[in-house]
Design an enzyme around this catalytic site. Structure first.
Site, PDB file in Angstrom:
ATOM      1  N   TYR A   1      -0.522  -2.589  -6.255  1.00 15.93           N
ATOM      2  CA  TYR A   1      -0.208  -1.163  -6.388  1.00 15.93           C
ATOM      3  C   TYR A   1      -1.479  -0.328  -6.549  1.00 15.93           C
ATOM      4  O   TYR A   1      -1.504   0.647  -7.296  1.00 15.93           O
ATOM      5  CB  TYR A   1       0.777  -0.921  -7.543  1.00 15.93           C
TER       6      TYR A   1
ATOM      7  N   TYR B   1       1.427   6.662 -14.469  1.00 15.98           N
ATOM      8  CA  TYR B   1       2.193   5.989 -15.544  1.00 15.98           C
ATOM      9  C   TYR B   1       1.439   5.913 -16.865  1.00 15.98           C
ATOM     10  O   TYR B   1       1.912   5.259 -17.787  1.00 15.98           O
ATOM     11  CB  TYR B   1       2.495   4.538 -15.155  1.00 15.98           C
TER      12      TYR B   1
ATOM     13  N   CYS C   1      -9.116  17.387  -8.628  1.00 18.18           N
ATOM     14  CA  CYS C   1      -8.887  18.604  -9.400  1.00 18.18           C
ATOM     15  C   CYS C   1      -7.534  18.575 -10.101  1.00 18.18           C
ATOM     16  O   CYS C   1      -6.614  19.332  -9.755  1.00 18.18           O
ATOM     17  CB  CYS C   1      -8.991  19.816  -8.477  1.00 18.18           C
ATOM     18  N   GLU C   2      -7.386  17.676 -11.016  1.00 17.99           N
ATOM     19  CA  GLU C   2      -6.161  17.533 -11.819  1.00 17.99           C
ATOM     20  C   GLU C   2      -6.595  16.969 -13.161  1.00 17.99           C
ATOM     21  O   GLU C   2      -7.386  16.018 -13.192  1.00 17.99           O
ATOM     22  CB  GLU C   2      -5.219  16.481 -11.199  1.00 17.99           C
TER      23      GLU C   2
ATOM     24  N   GLU D   1      11.049 -12.491  -5.923  1.00 17.26           N
ATOM     25  CA  GLU D   1      10.225 -11.696  -4.987  1.00 17.26           C
ATOM     26  C   GLU D   1       9.181 -10.853  -5.726  1.00 17.26           C
ATOM     27  O   GLU D   1       9.213  -9.632  -5.672  1.00 17.26           O
ATOM     28  CB  GLU D   1      11.122 -10.814  -4.120  1.00 17.26           C
ATOM     29  N   PRO D   2       8.275 -11.518  -6.427  1.00 13.74           N
ATOM     30  CA  PRO D   2       7.255 -10.764  -7.154  1.00 13.74           C
ATOM     31  C   PRO D   2       6.210 -10.149  -6.241  1.00 13.74           C
ATOM     32  O   PRO D   2       5.947 -10.665  -5.149  1.00 13.74           O
ATOM     33  CB  PRO D   2       6.598 -11.833  -8.036  1.00 13.74           C
ATOM     34  N   GLY D   3       5.622  -9.055  -6.686  1.00 18.80           N
ATOM     35  CA  GLY D   3       4.483  -8.463  -6.000  1.00 18.80           C
ATOM     36  C   GLY D   3       3.283  -8.503  -6.929  1.00 18.80           C
ATOM     37  O   GLY D   3       2.299  -9.196  -6.704  1.00 18.80           O
ATOM     38  N   ARG D   4       3.419  -7.766  -8.037  1.00 25.66           N
ATOM     39  CA  ARG D   4       2.328  -7.633  -9.007  1.00 25.66           C
ATOM     40  C   ARG D   4       1.753  -8.986  -9.430  1.00 25.66           C
ATOM     41  O   ARG D   4       0.546  -9.160  -9.514  1.00 25.66           O
ATOM     42  CB  ARG D   4       2.870  -6.913 -10.251  1.00 25.66           C
TER      43      ARG D   4
HETATM   44  N1  LLP Z   1      11.542  -6.323  -5.103  1.00 26.68           N
HETATM   45  C1  LLP Z   1      11.952  -5.043  -5.086  1.00 26.68           C
HETATM   46  C2  LLP Z   1      13.219  -4.710  -4.432  1.00 26.68           C
HETATM   47  C3  LLP Z   1      11.163  -4.050  -5.691  1.00 26.68           C
HETATM   48  O1  LLP Z   1      11.580  -2.779  -5.673  1.00 26.68           O
HETATM   49  C4  LLP Z   1       9.946  -4.402  -6.302  1.00 26.68           C
HETATM   50  C5  LLP Z   1       9.107  -3.388  -6.949  1.00 26.68           C
HETATM   51  C6  LLP Z   1       9.541  -5.761  -6.270  1.00 26.68           C
HETATM   52  C7  LLP Z   1      10.379  -6.688  -5.680  1.00 26.68           C
HETATM   53  C8  LLP Z   1       8.247  -6.249  -6.853  1.00 26.68           C
HETATM   54  O2  LLP Z   1       8.124  -5.945  -8.195  1.00 26.68           O
HETATM   55  P1  LLP Z   1       6.886  -6.518  -9.039  1.00 26.68           P
HETATM   56  O3  LLP Z   1       6.976  -8.011  -9.040  1.00 26.68           O
HETATM   57  O4  LLP Z   1       5.645  -6.087  -8.368  1.00 26.68           O
HETATM   58  O5  LLP Z   1       7.052  -5.939 -10.382  1.00 26.68           O
HETATM   59  N2  LLP Z   1       4.135   1.159  -8.551  1.00 26.68           N
HETATM   60  C9  LLP Z   1       4.473   0.431  -9.755  1.00 26.68           C
HETATM   61  C10 LLP Z   1       5.378  -0.757  -9.471  1.00 26.68           C
HETATM   62  C11 LLP Z   1       6.690  -0.362  -8.843  1.00 26.68           C
HETATM   63  C12 LLP Z   1       7.546  -1.528  -8.507  1.00 26.68           C
HETATM   64  C13 LLP Z   1       8.730  -1.105  -7.700  1.00 26.68           C
HETATM   65  N3  LLP Z   1       9.459  -2.181  -7.107  1.00 26.68           N
HETATM   66  C14 LLP Z   1       3.169   0.043 -10.461  1.00 26.68           C
HETATM   67  O6  LLP Z   1       2.106   0.451 -10.032  1.00 26.68           O
HETATM   68  O7  LLP Z   1       3.202  -0.625 -11.506  1.00 26.68           O
END
Ligand code: LLP
Length: 416
Positions: free
Chosen positions: A374, A318, A344-345, A276-279
């Site tokens: 993100y 980060y 302002c930070e 389940e990737p997002g990034r």
């Molecule tokens: N599944 C679950 C349950 C998650 O908590 C996450 C991300 C993903 C999948 C997707 O992860 P990814 O493939 O995107 O790494 N805000 C941070 C990223 C936080 C990710 C939290 N959970 C950033 O900007 O890098």
């Protein structure tokens, strides 16, 4: 410093090129785009999202019963979600709002939240959602709701904390003291009870984000597979977390090695396998365009952009690295420069010592790369700023997919 913009950009793939002296990305002149839609502006490229989906599907093609999900939290624009759903990808949703987005675009989804309330679980059961149980307490609530007549779920997942975590920056979601998942011993008890009730279930773990080592994913899948076979689970979900190169010297994660490694685990064909990737799907498919408001001619110079941590929070939160390019004058000599926003930070900073054209001027358009994941989702109205617009580039044409907020309408007048 070298005058090597095109080289620097080509390190990020073939999507950047110069045409008529102007920087193009995915078939579009970025300066024109910024002038037409205003800044700050998020621009996404549908081709890149589709390409990344294909890369993953091919990489995991050898796993017998593999299904790809997309973590909606990375980018929740409805048009992006429609695009991803049209590729047959399911969704991973952090809460019922994200589940509503999944339903809106007709995608099957898993609800993978933590610290659920009774109301949420009741709604989820009514929706016949596949709920990922993060805590034995969530299972207790589900049992209670079932005993009160809530509809029986077809399938549940149990989220494990395998006892270790890994990830870039602070993005570690597993291991000692982590708030995510349950201990294997607790999970065993929950699994037995779910099984005894005749409900089918899978096991899940997501222990970190931004990981470049294929062996991490294979180890995690192997752990989940052993656990699944032991407790009678029908599926494993080894989460997201696939690293993406943001810096010129970083290389792509070898996703094929992950797929082949998991495919060769003994008995892998006995379970369905989910990632389940997002990034991985969105980061390289988005750029953030800003404009230079003015430049402090200090040493080094400080360039102030019209978007800062309010628009892209990752560098402030980060110290995440995003490549920054002056789109208006990419040919100029580059000197070490500090690039900041107007919040302002003091943490509102995109980078220090960045090679940036010495001839930069107020009004120049600047692209911040790898902003598709993100980015907008973590933007805020801090300092009472309005959120930016989003556009989608599809086959060389552009359309607005989320309008810019208007301060007077959306911020000032919405106050009671
Ligand atoms: N599944 C679950 C349950 C998650 O908590 C996450 C991300 C993903 C999948 C997707 O992860 P990814 O493939 O995107 O790494 N805000 C941070 C990223 C936080 C990710 C939290 N959970 C950033 O900007 O890098």
């Amino acid at each position: 410093m070298a005058n090597g913009l095109v080289e620097a950009c080509s390190a990020f793939g073939t999507n950047f090129y110069r045409k008529g002296g102007k920087l193009h990305w995915c078939g579009v002149n970025l300066e024109d785009l910024a002038r037409r839609y205003g800044t700050p502006l998020y621009a996404y490229a549908s081709d890149e999202v589709r390409r990344r989906i294909k890369v993953l599907k091919n990489a995991f093609g050898a796993i017998p019963r593999f299904h790809l999900m997309y973590a909606v939290k990375a980018n929740n624009n409805v048009e992006i979600l429609k695009l991803i759903a049209s590729e047959g990808v399911r969704f991973d949703c952090a809460n019922l709002n994200e589940a509503a987005l999944a339903m809106k675009v007709g995608a099957p989804y898993m609800l993978s939240g933590i610290f659920y309330t009774r109301e949420e679980l009741e709604a989820a059961l009514r929706l016949k959602a596949t709920v990922n149980l993060d805590d034995p307490a969530a299972w207790d609530l589900v049992k209670e709701l079932l005993s009160e007549g809530a509809p029986r779920p077809k399938r549940l997942f149990i989220r494990l904390n395998p006892g270790w975590g890994r990830g870039a920056f602070s993005l570690i979601l597993g291991g000692e003291g982590s708030k995510f998942g349950m201990k294997p011993d607790d999970a065993r008890i929950v699994a037995r009870e779910i099984g005894d009730m005749g409900i089918e279930f899978g096991v899940h773990a997501m222990v970190g984000s931004g990981i470049f080592d294929p062996s991490h994913f294979i180890r995690l899948a192997s752990f989940l597979l052993d656990f699944a076979l032991d407790v009678g689970a029908v599926a494993i979900d080894f989460g997201g977390g696939f690293g993406v190169p943001y810096k010129p010297d970083e290389t792509e994660l070898d996703v094929r090695a992950i797929g082949d490694g998991i495919a060769s685990l003994p008995n892998i064909e006995k379970v369905e396998v989910y990632a389940e990737p997002g990034r991985y799907l969105l980061a390289s498919a988005g750029v953030l365009l800003c404009k230079i408001c003015s430049i402090k001619r200090t040493d080094p110079p400080i360039v102030g952009l019209d978007g800062g941590m309010n628009v892209l929070m990752r560098p402030a939160l980060y110290k995440a690295y995003h490549e920054i390019v002056n789109v208006t004058r990419p040919m100029s000599d580059l000197i070490p420069t500090t690039i900041v926003g107007r919040i302002c930070e003091s943490t509102d900073e995109f980078g220090r010592d960045r090679p940036f054209p010495s001839a930069s001027e107020a009004g120049d358009v600047v692209a911040i790369l790898h902003a598709g994941a993100y980015g907008y989702v973590m933007s805020s109205n801090y300092n009472s700023t309005a959120k930016p617009a989003e556009v989608l580039i599809e086959e060389g044409s552009v359309r607005l997919i989320r309008p810019r907020e208007e301060p007077m309408r959306d911020i000032v007048k919405s106050s009671p």
